[in-house]
Design an enzyme around this catalytic site. Sequence first.
Site, PDB file in Angstrom:
ATOM      1  N   ALA A 128       0.860  -1.186   0.000  1.00  0.00           N
ATOM      2  CA  ALA A 128       0.000   0.000   0.000  1.00  0.00           C
ATOM      3  C   ALA A 128       0.896   1.234   0.000  1.00  0.00           C
ATOM      4  CB  ALA A 128      -0.894  -0.018   1.229  1.00  0.00           C
ATOM      5  N   GLY A 157       0.626  -5.025   0.783  1.00  0.00           N
ATOM      6  CA  GLY A 157      -0.539  -5.109  -0.103  1.00  0.00           C
ATOM      7  C   GLY A 157      -0.221  -5.762  -1.438  1.00  0.00           C
ATOM      8  N   GLU A 182      -0.575  -9.271  -0.820  1.00  0.00           N
ATOM      9  CA  GLU A 182      -2.005  -9.534  -0.580  1.00  0.00           C
ATOM     10  C   GLU A 182      -2.805  -9.571  -1.883  1.00  0.00           C
ATOM     11  OE1 GLU A 182      -1.838  -6.398   2.451  1.00  0.00           O
ATOM     12  OE2 GLU A 182      -3.097  -7.711   3.652  1.00  0.00           O
ATOM     13  N   GLU A 200       4.433  -5.062   7.158  1.00  0.00           N
ATOM     14  CA  GLU A 200       3.671  -3.988   7.817  1.00  0.00           C
ATOM     15  C   GLU A 200       4.074  -3.777   9.277  1.00  0.00           C
ATOM     16  OE1 GLU A 200       2.375  -6.382   5.914  1.00  0.00           O
ATOM     17  OE2 GLU A 200       0.903  -5.539   4.522  1.00  0.00           O
TER      18      GLU A 200
END
Length: 257
Positions: free
Chosen positions: A65, A108, A111, A131
């Site tokens: 992200a 992300g 993910e 993260e």
Amino acid sequence: MSYQNILVETKGRVGIIRLNRPQALNALNQALMAELTQAVQAFDADDAVGCMLLTGSEKAFAAGADIKEMADKSFIDAYGGNFAADWHGIAQARKPVVAAVAGFALGGGCEIAMQCDIIIAADTAKFGQPEIKLGVIPGIGGTQRLTRAVGKAKAMDLVLTGRNMDAAEAERAGLVARVVPAASLMDEAMKVAETIAGMSLPSVLAGKESVNAAFESSLAEGVRFERRIFHSLFATEDQKEGMKAFVEKRKPDWKNK
Ligand code: CAA
């Protein structure tokens, strides 16, 4: 449709989406994720497409992200705005999505690769959920999908230490289906996507839905679900064609691609 953060093209019956924010190693911001969802939905609805392929660049599938975009968010921005709740577009696709991953697939990025149905990794790929090093945890399904893919031991190792796994470890752990030399990543991933796109679509949708049911049900329920879908495929012309073609020693000519 013109996109700013992704490149979209169709080759044969394969819909290809390339993440394209090279200046940020394809970091996932709101705009990119909205475009990605839109592109996936468009291919999912397109009768000329039988399978999708998602990829990034040689250096990064996606480095997570966008940290710069989310760094100043308050709790109420995140919770009240339900941050990333709409970042599940790939997981909602009915048609299969193959991920072709080279370089970093972190946070992300890992993910969204795990939202795909099959991950083909270049030998340069690195997977991780870093993260924890930013004072948070994965937020788009990482703790759930990684644990289902590789089991508790390795998921805890990655999520709590933030270390990366190389492609060989990711294959041993069951996260990726195949590892190929970086130079042949797109060719190999395209072969997989083209093979799937050349099958009878009802069988492909049924196979994907049934494998995914394994993650949501008990064994007995999953087996019953599979059997009912298996039965229903006998109502399709492609079941008749597929079995007739086998007996006649020829290639099937699918009616429902
Ligand atoms: N967000 C925003 N920008 C990012 C980014 C990210 N996740 N990852 C890389 N970039 C940017 C860098 O800031 C840099 O930009 P500038 O040139 O403007 O400084 C550019 O991309 C190139 O990156 P680096 O110079 O850092 O490249 P490198 O080769 O030295 O390192 C890397 C590569 C190890 C992947 C490193 O960039 C990195 O650690 N990135 C962050 C990885 C990360 O923590 N991801 C998790 C994000 S949180 C998340 O994903 C939450 C969630 O689950 C929803």
